[in-house]
Design an enzyme around this catalytic site. Sequence first.
Site, PDB file in Angstrom:
ATOM      1  N   SER A  53      -5.881 -20.816   4.506  1.00  0.00           N
ATOM      2  CA  SER A  53      -4.671 -21.299   3.852  1.00  0.00           C
ATOM      3  C   SER A  53      -4.524 -22.810   4.011  1.00  0.00           C
ATOM      4  O   SER A  53      -5.399 -23.565   3.599  1.00  0.00           O
ATOM      5  CB  SER A  53      -3.457 -20.539   4.401  1.00  0.00           C
ATOM      6  OG  SER A  53      -2.327 -20.746   3.589  1.00  0.00           O
ATOM      7  N   ASP A 194      -4.118 -15.420  -0.351  1.00  0.00           N
ATOM      8  CA  ASP A 194      -4.221 -16.148   0.910  1.00  0.00           C
ATOM      9  C   ASP A 194      -4.954 -15.346   1.991  1.00  0.00           C
ATOM     10  O   ASP A 194      -4.628 -14.189   2.254  1.00  0.00           O
ATOM     11  CB  ASP A 194      -2.787 -16.446   1.372  1.00  0.00           C
ATOM     12  CG  ASP A 194      -2.701 -17.431   2.505  1.00  0.00           C
ATOM     13  OD1 ASP A 194      -3.585 -17.418   3.383  1.00  0.00           O
ATOM     14  OD2 ASP A 194      -1.732 -18.203   2.531  1.00  0.00           O
TER      15      ASP A 194
END
Length: 345
Positions: A53, A194
């Site tokens: 991320s 993510d």
Amino acid sequence: MKRKVRVLTIDGGGIRGILPGLVLAALEQKLQKRLENPDLRISDMFDFLAGTSTGGILTLAYLLPNDDNRPKLTAQDAVNIYLDRGDEIFDVSFWQKVKSGLGVLDEKYDVAELEEALNDTFQESELKDLLKPCVITSYDIRGGKPHLFKQHRSHNAIDNYKVKDVARATSAAPTYFEAARVKNGIGSPFPVIDGGVFVNNPALVAYSEVRTMDFDFMDHAPTAKDMMIVSLGTGSQSKSYSYKDAKDWGAIQWIKPIIEIMMSGNSITVDYHLQQIYGTLEKEDQPDYHRLEPKVVSADSAMDNASVENMNLLKEDALSYLSQKEVNKELDDIVEKLIKYGKDN
């Protein structure tokens, strides 16, 4: 002292990426001063990197080459992506608030600002062109399995991607941004989200990946005693919830807490397992795992609070962490080890 594989990993955490970003800017400055080389960059001192991320975006930024095949950005340049554009990326228009039901009915943020920032930073660069081997995490929602973007496996069209698409994939946090649909070099699409949903702390992924790799300075597959790992957190800590409140929550009430719990729980668990792995080694090798976890003290810990005020508070929290005597000493120790383990003896 023998050569070791020097590994850098960075957790996910949204705008809290400012914390590890500033820690690494300080580390880069220490290395420059110690080696009397103002052109030295973070990527010069590590053999393998991994990020999830926001940590994935930072990792990609450190490895982005310029026209001379040197790092294009300093560590401070990388964190400035957040400081300069974070408030635009996490800006919610009135219409988006209504349409999304504050993130319950649709993603909370329009992804256009994020994609513009990634495009401006990475442009048309490709995964195969990055300066060092790395792993960037995401999750394939169609295949129902992790999807790892690997620079060292990207020298064929099937496993090669545009860097901006890799950054978009790893940061497609559920409820915050819409899922990403990225294509490899032959045009095959992958719907991904993510990587923080399964591995917010990518240090164990990095450890496992390095175990499978060949390095030209090593005549065998690396094990823990052949690696130095520097793992950076983002101040991830799940809030405390009372039983009285949580016992009657339904799906909507659990959405935000469960994301926080998954991210924080994974970061803690990975750190625990790596401590156990390194704890089995000879004493001289045990300190070669470093976990740096800046604390969120003054700032709001929300992943998406990118107000100018809160970003300044995150910056203050990072500088406060760096000012601690024991942290400064650990960074100095890391500097010496990075130099020592980078030499062929």
